[in-house]
Design a protein around this motif. Structure first.
Motif, PDB file in Angstrom:
ATOM      1  N   VAL A  86       0.821  -1.210   0.000  1.00  0.00           N
ATOM      2  CA  VAL A  86       0.000   0.000   0.000  1.00  0.00           C
ATOM      3  C   VAL A  86       0.856   1.261   0.000  1.00  0.00           C
ATOM      4  O   VAL A  86       0.619   2.193  -0.776  1.00  0.00           O
ATOM      5  N   CYS A  87       1.850   1.312   0.862  1.00  0.00           N
ATOM      6  CA  CYS A  87       2.620   2.545   1.049  1.00  0.00           C
ATOM      7  C   CYS A  87       3.734   2.734   0.035  1.00  0.00           C
ATOM      8  O   CYS A  87       4.114   3.876  -0.261  1.00  0.00           O
ATOM      9  N   PRO A 184      -3.307   6.263   6.744  1.00  0.00           N
ATOM     10  CA  PRO A 184      -3.053   7.614   6.215  1.00  0.00           C
ATOM     11  C   PRO A 184      -2.788   7.634   4.713  1.00  0.00           C
ATOM     12  O   PRO A 184      -3.202   8.572   4.022  1.00  0.00           O
ATOM     13  N   VAL A 185      -2.094   6.595   4.202  1.00  0.00           N
ATOM     14  CA  VAL A 185      -1.795   6.559   2.774  1.00  0.00           C
ATOM     15  C   VAL A 185      -3.076   6.413   1.955  1.00  0.00           C
ATOM     16  O   VAL A 185      -3.297   7.129   0.974  1.00  0.00           O
ATOM     17  N   GLU A 190      -7.392   8.910  -1.358  1.00  0.00           N
ATOM     18  CA  GLU A 190      -8.809   9.170  -1.605  1.00  0.00           C
ATOM     19  C   GLU A 190      -9.104  10.663  -1.652  1.00  0.00           C
ATOM     20  O   GLU A 190      -9.932  11.121  -2.445  1.00  0.00           O
ATOM     21  N   LEU A 191      -8.414  11.431  -0.814  1.00  0.00           N
ATOM     22  CA  LEU A 191      -8.593  12.874  -0.867  1.00  0.00           C
ATOM     23  C   LEU A 191      -8.118  13.431  -2.207  1.00  0.00           C
ATOM     24  O   LEU A 191      -8.719  14.355  -2.771  1.00  0.00           O
ATOM     25  N   VAL A 210     -10.291   0.266   5.540  1.00  0.00           N
ATOM     26  CA  VAL A 210      -8.895  -0.048   5.864  1.00  0.00           C
ATOM     27  C   VAL A 210      -8.608   0.229   7.338  1.00  0.00           C
ATOM     28  O   VAL A 210      -7.942  -0.574   8.018  1.00  0.00           O
ATOM     29  N   ALA A 211      -9.116   1.339   7.853  1.00  0.00           N
ATOM     30  CA  ALA A 211      -8.882   1.683   9.259  1.00  0.00           C
ATOM     31  C   ALA A 211      -9.492   0.642  10.194  1.00  0.00           C
ATOM     32  O   ALA A 211      -8.853   0.206  11.160  1.00  0.00           O
ATOM     33  N   ILE A 212     -10.733   0.238   9.903  1.00  0.00           N
ATOM     34  CA  ILE A 212     -11.403  -0.754  10.748  1.00  0.00           C
ATOM     35  C   ILE A 212     -10.684  -2.095  10.678  1.00  0.00           C
ATOM     36  O   ILE A 212     -10.428  -2.733  11.709  1.00  0.00           O
TER      37      ILE A 212
END
Length: 303
Positions: A86-87, A184-185, A190-191, A210-212
């Motif tokens: 992801v990062c 955060p990535v 998405e922003l 993703v956070a959950i």
């Protein structure tokens, strides 16, 4: 394990599938030898319903002390794989360069660290509080009661206690760092794409998921080891933890594989429910464990 081996759709060229399979096998063996067999493997007369001998006690103690670092290492490697994908946008060719080190490295490092377990006599004994065999001096209470003299030198037991505690702390920190940095990535991506998104209310949908999922992953792999780490720390300080700490540690640590299974299948189950609102858990399991079975038709497919 069955899902990985029987599903022809699984790509074993992916390093994460290989790591997950090895981790699951170690977890299954550990759960059976330690928590299912329990005090049965202890030498006869030393524990509740104990019918074993020193050989079975050594097998159980070695499995507990030796397999936990493997399971934790491979669990943290799964988090690292997700973090790199992801990062840093790692692809299969990037992981291929490190595959040998990640998969086979623990099979070299941990046997070297556990050489004292092979040459040390009477290293594995039934421990106080747990009811099963592990790296523990005899008699059981001598490690935390200075008025009782131990039959062996305590340096080797202190070494293994520190070793296991360091592995737990390092792997837990790696998992927490990796999973907490994924969100955060995804959120920033998405922003950046929000101006091209038609439905504004769904632009943070992926980052929320993703956070959950990351929080569940951390909880599933941290909670089972909190009580074990508490026991190890108390033993290093020469204090005996309360009985309820041993009890909770045995419950949560034995459920580590179950928690991982829930985290692993949660996204699949949510996708299944999105397409099959009336689908049952039985149908979900049939679809996942029998790839030839087609899922029941959805309202979308009917239209």
């Amino acid at each position: 394990i069955l899902n990985l081996l029987t599903d022809s759709r699984k790509d074993f060229k992916r390093i994460s599938n290989k790591i997950f399979l090895i981790m699951s096998i170690f977890d299954l063996i550990l759960t059976f030898l330690v928590y299912f067999c329990g005090s049965w493997f202890a030498p006869k007369g030393q524990g509740f319903l104990s019918v074993g001998n020193q050989i079975t006690c050594s097998i159980q103690g070695f499995a507990f002390s030796f397999f936990i670092p493997f399971i934790l290492t491979y669990t943290s490697q799964l988090a690292i794989c997700d973090y790199l994908r992801v990062c840093f946008s790692w692809k299969a060719e990037n992981f291929k360069k490190w595959e040998c080190l990640m998969i086979y490295g623990p099979f070299v490092v941990f046997p070297l660290l556990y050489i004292p377990a092979v040459i040390q006599k009477d290293l594995f004994n039934i421990s106080q509080g747990t009811g099963f065999c592990t790296v523990w001096p005899s008699p059981a209470r001598c490690y935390t009661d200075f008025e009782i003299e131990c039959d062996q030198e305590l340096q080797i037991f202190t070494y293994f206690t520190w070793l296991l505690l360091v592995v737990i702390a390092a792997c837990v920190l790696i998992m927490m760092h990796s999973m907490s940095n994924i969100f955060p990535v995804v959120f920033m991506n998405e922003l950046a794409m929000a101006q091209y998104t038609v439905q504004e209310q769904t632009r943070l949908h992926n980052s929320r998921k993703v956070a959950i999922q990351s929080n569940y992953y951390i909880l599933a792999n941290v909670v089972p080891y909190i009580f074990l780490a508490t026991c190890l720390t108390s033993e290093l300080l020469g204090k005996r933890p309360p009985d309820y700490v041993y009890f909770l540690g045995a419950i949560f640590h034995s459920l580590h594989g179950f928690f991982n299974t829930l985290v692993y299948y949660r996204p699949k189950y949510l996708r299944f429910k999105e397409n099959n609102a009336s689908g049952s858990i039985k149908e979900f399991l049939q679809v996942n464990f029998n790839p030839e079975i087609n899922p029941p038709p959805t309202s979308l497919s009917i239209k």
